[in-house]
Design a protein around this motif. Sequence first.
Motif, PDB file in Angstrom:
ATOM      1  N   GLY A   1      -6.937  13.275   2.066  1.00 43.88           N
ATOM      2  CA  GLY A   1      -7.542  14.591   1.915  1.00 43.88           C
ATOM      3  C   GLY A   1      -7.983  14.759   0.469  1.00 43.88           C
ATOM      4  O   GLY A   1      -7.638  13.944  -0.394  1.00 43.88           O
ATOM      5  N   GLN A   2      -8.738  15.790   0.209  1.00 44.84           N
ATOM      6  CA  GLN A   2      -9.194  16.017  -1.165  1.00 44.84           C
ATOM      7  C   GLN A   2      -7.981  16.125  -2.089  1.00 44.84           C
ATOM      8  O   GLN A   2      -7.024  16.835  -1.803  1.00 44.84           O
ATOM      9  CB  GLN A   2     -10.036  17.276  -1.259  1.00 44.84           C
ATOM     10  N   GLY A   3      -8.029  15.375  -3.177  1.00 51.24           N
ATOM     11  CA  GLY A   3      -6.939  15.344  -4.150  1.00 51.24           C
ATOM     12  C   GLY A   3      -5.874  14.301  -3.846  1.00 51.24           C
ATOM     13  O   GLY A   3      -4.977  14.078  -4.652  1.00 51.24           O
ATOM     14  N   ASP A   4      -5.960  13.629  -2.683  1.00 45.40           N
ATOM     15  CA  ASP A   4      -4.995  12.589  -2.324  1.00 45.40           C
ATOM     16  C   ASP A   4      -5.424  11.240  -2.887  1.00 45.40           C
ATOM     17  O   ASP A   4      -6.610  11.008  -3.144  1.00 45.40           O
ATOM     18  CB  ASP A   4      -4.880  12.453  -0.799  1.00 45.40           C
ATOM     19  N   HIS A   5      -4.461  10.346  -3.035  1.00 45.58           N
ATOM     20  CA  HIS A   5      -4.765   8.999  -3.521  1.00 45.58           C
ATOM     21  C   HIS A   5      -3.930   7.961  -2.793  1.00 45.58           C
ATOM     22  O   HIS A   5      -2.930   8.278  -2.148  1.00 45.58           O
ATOM     23  CB  HIS A   5      -4.533   8.895  -5.033  1.00 45.58           C
ATOM     24  N   MET A   6      -4.358   6.729  -2.921  1.00 47.01           N
ATOM     25  CA  MET A   6      -3.605   5.586  -2.414  1.00 47.01           C
ATOM     26  C   MET A   6      -3.723   4.436  -3.399  1.00 47.01           C
ATOM     27  O   MET A   6      -4.658   4.381  -4.203  1.00 47.01           O
ATOM     28  CB  MET A   6      -4.085   5.148  -1.028  1.00 47.01           C
ATOM     29  N   VAL A   7      -2.749   3.538  -3.345  1.00 49.86           N
ATOM     30  CA  VAL A   7      -2.688   2.400  -4.259  1.00 49.86           C
ATOM     31  C   VAL A   7      -2.401   1.139  -3.456  1.00 49.86           C
ATOM     32  O   VAL A   7      -1.543   1.142  -2.571  1.00 49.86           O
ATOM     33  CB  VAL A   7      -1.564   2.588  -5.312  1.00 49.86           C
ATOM     34  N   LEU A   8      -3.118   0.070  -3.778  1.00 47.42           N
ATOM     35  CA  LEU A   8      -2.788  -1.269  -3.304  1.00 47.42           C
ATOM     36  C   LEU A   8      -2.308  -2.046  -4.515  1.00 47.42           C
ATOM     37  O   LEU A   8      -3.009  -2.109  -5.526  1.00 47.42           O
ATOM     38  CB  LEU A   8      -4.002  -1.979  -2.708  1.00 47.42           C
ATOM     39  N   GLU A   9      -1.131  -2.636  -4.409  1.00 45.74           N
ATOM     40  CA  GLU A   9      -0.528  -3.313  -5.556  1.00 45.74           C
ATOM     41  C   GLU A   9      -0.086  -4.715  -5.163  1.00 45.74           C
ATOM     42  O   GLU A   9       0.461  -4.919  -4.084  1.00 45.74           O
ATOM     43  CB  GLU A   9       0.680  -2.503  -6.020  1.00 45.74           C
TER      44      GLU A   9
ATOM     45  N   LYS B   1       4.130  -2.530   3.573  1.00 43.18           N
ATOM     46  CA  LYS B   1       4.180  -3.866   2.989  1.00 43.18           C
ATOM     47  C   LYS B   1       3.289  -4.788   3.791  1.00 43.18           C
ATOM     48  O   LYS B   1       3.270  -4.726   5.022  1.00 43.18           O
ATOM     49  CB  LYS B   1       5.611  -4.395   2.984  1.00 43.18           C
ATOM     50  N   ARG B   2       2.512  -5.597   3.079  1.00 45.92           N
ATOM     51  CA  ARG B   2       1.556  -6.520   3.692  1.00 45.92           C
ATOM     52  C   ARG B   2       0.618  -5.787   4.661  1.00 45.92           C
ATOM     53  O   ARG B   2       0.550  -6.121   5.848  1.00 45.92           O
ATOM     54  CB  ARG B   2       2.278  -7.657   4.393  1.00 45.92           C
ATOM     55  N   PRO B   3      -0.094  -4.770   4.170  1.00 51.10           N
ATOM     56  CA  PRO B   3      -0.940  -3.978   5.070  1.00 51.10           C
ATOM     57  C   PRO B   3      -2.101  -4.793   5.640  1.00 51.10           C
ATOM     58  O   PRO B   3      -2.681  -5.636   4.959  1.00 51.10           O
ATOM     59  CB  PRO B   3      -1.462  -2.857   4.167  1.00 51.10           C
ATOM     60  N   SER B   4      -2.418  -4.528   6.883  1.00 51.98           N
ATOM     61  CA  SER B   4      -3.562  -5.156   7.545  1.00 51.98           C
ATOM     62  C   SER B   4      -4.841  -4.429   7.133  1.00 51.98           C
ATOM     63  O   SER B   4      -4.793  -3.333   6.565  1.00 51.98           O
ATOM     64  CB  SER B   4      -3.395  -5.060   9.064  1.00 51.98           C
ATOM     65  N   LYS B   5      -5.981  -5.025   7.466  1.00 55.42           N
ATOM     66  CA  LYS B   5      -7.262  -4.355   7.207  1.00 55.42           C
ATOM     67  C   LYS B   5      -7.316  -2.992   7.887  1.00 55.42           C
ATOM     68  O   LYS B   5      -7.698  -2.004   7.257  1.00 55.42           O
ATOM     69  CB  LYS B   5      -8.434  -5.233   7.665  1.00 55.42           C
TER      70      LYS B   5
ATOM     71  N   GLY C   1      -7.764   0.676   5.968  1.00 56.24           N
ATOM     72  CA  GLY C   1      -8.854   1.575   6.352  1.00 56.24           C
ATOM     73  C   GLY C   1      -8.353   2.929   6.821  1.00 56.24           C
ATOM     74  O   GLY C   1      -8.919   3.971   6.485  1.00 56.24           O
ATOM     75  N   THR C   2      -7.272   2.930   7.586  1.00 57.51           N
ATOM     76  CA  THR C   2      -6.701   4.183   8.089  1.00 57.51           C
ATOM     77  C   THR C   2      -6.121   5.012   6.952  1.00 57.51           C
ATOM     78  O   THR C   2      -6.314   6.235   6.908  1.00 57.51           O
ATOM     79  CB  THR C   2      -5.617   3.897   9.150  1.00 57.51           C
ATOM     80  N   MET C   3      -5.419   4.359   6.028  1.00 59.60           N
ATOM     81  CA  MET C   3      -4.860   5.095   4.883  1.00 59.60           C
ATOM     82  C   MET C   3      -5.977   5.756   4.078  1.00 59.60           C
ATOM     83  O   MET C   3      -5.858   6.905   3.672  1.00 59.60           O
ATOM     84  CB  MET C   3      -4.021   4.176   3.997  1.00 59.60           C
ATOM     85  N   LEU C   4      -7.072   5.031   3.869  1.00 58.94           N
ATOM     86  CA  LEU C   4      -8.199   5.593   3.126  1.00 58.94           C
ATOM     87  C   LEU C   4      -8.831   6.748   3.900  1.00 58.94           C
ATOM     88  O   LEU C   4      -9.081   7.817   3.332  1.00 58.94           O
ATOM     89  CB  LEU C   4      -9.243   4.521   2.832  1.00 58.94           C
ATOM     90  N   ALA C   5      -9.060   6.548   5.186  1.00 55.22           N
ATOM     91  CA  ALA C   5      -9.709   7.578   6.007  1.00 55.22           C
ATOM     92  C   ALA C   5      -8.874   8.851   6.102  1.00 55.22           C
ATOM     93  O   ALA C   5      -9.424   9.941   6.275  1.00 55.22           O
ATOM     94  CB  ALA C   5      -9.990   7.031   7.405  1.00 55.22           C
ATOM     95  N   ASN C   6      -7.559   8.724   5.965  1.00 56.03           N
ATOM     96  CA  ASN C   6      -6.672   9.878   6.075  1.00 56.03           C
ATOM     97  C   ASN C   6      -6.459  10.622   4.756  1.00 56.03           C
ATOM     98  O   ASN C   6      -5.714  11.604   4.734  1.00 56.03           O
ATOM     99  CB  ASN C   6      -5.317   9.453   6.645  1.00 56.03           C
TER     100      ASN C   6
ATOM    101  N   ALA D   1       0.859  -1.191   0.000  1.00 54.87           N
ATOM    102  CA  ALA D   1       0.000   0.000   0.000  1.00 54.87           C
ATOM    103  C   ALA D   1       0.891   1.235   0.000  1.00 54.87           C
ATOM    104  O   ALA D   1       1.853   1.305   0.766  1.00 54.87           O
ATOM    105  CB  ALA D   1      -0.906   0.008   1.224  1.00 54.87           C
ATOM    106  N   THR D   2       0.564   2.185  -0.865  1.00 55.01           N
ATOM    107  CA  THR D   2       1.298   3.455  -0.900  1.00 55.01           C
ATOM    108  C   THR D   2       0.302   4.594  -1.030  1.00 55.01           C
ATOM    109  O   THR D   2      -0.809   4.407  -1.515  1.00 55.01           O
ATOM    110  CB  THR D   2       2.287   3.531  -2.081  1.00 55.01           C
ATOM    111  N   ASN D   3       0.726   5.780  -0.586  1.00 58.00           N
ATOM    112  CA  ASN D   3      -0.103   6.958  -0.810  1.00 58.00           C
ATOM    113  C   ASN D   3       0.736   8.039  -1.474  1.00 58.00           C
ATOM    114  O   ASN D   3       1.948   7.879  -1.643  1.00 58.00           O
ATOM    115  CB  ASN D   3      -0.788   7.441   0.467  1.00 58.00           C
TER     116      ASN D   3
END
Length: 121
Positions: A28-36, A13-17, A21-26, A4-6
């Motif tokens: 801000g408008q215009g921000d993104h995250m990727v799970l690969e 690496k090997r992110p937990s549930k 969830g925390t990465m998504l909740a954090n 997971a990266t933002n």
Amino acid sequence: MLIATNNRGHVVKRPSKPAIGTMLANLGQGDHMVLERQDEGLEGDWYIQVLFRDNNTYQLEYRDGVAAEHYQTLTASQEKACQALLDWAAGTPDWQGGFTWNNLGAMFAAPIVKATDQPTP
């Protein structure tokens, strides 16, 4: 391996549930995250990403190996976006359900070069 990266350069690496969830909740408008997915023997690009848009919607995109298999959808629900990320990460069958996905593959394909009958000078 799942990574997971933002857009701020935070890598897990090997992110937990809870980490996903925390990465998504954090976001801000215009921000993104990727799970690969990065596994030996797995060719191509396998990922799901989410952009938190300026209008408070979540733009989800995923790619299944090749550019032709690149899809996008929108949702106003952080909960639905999170569930999609978690289900994709877990490899849950039919994780795409509940969304209308648009194939964006043509946007990423190489241009078609047509042969002409005229020789090039």
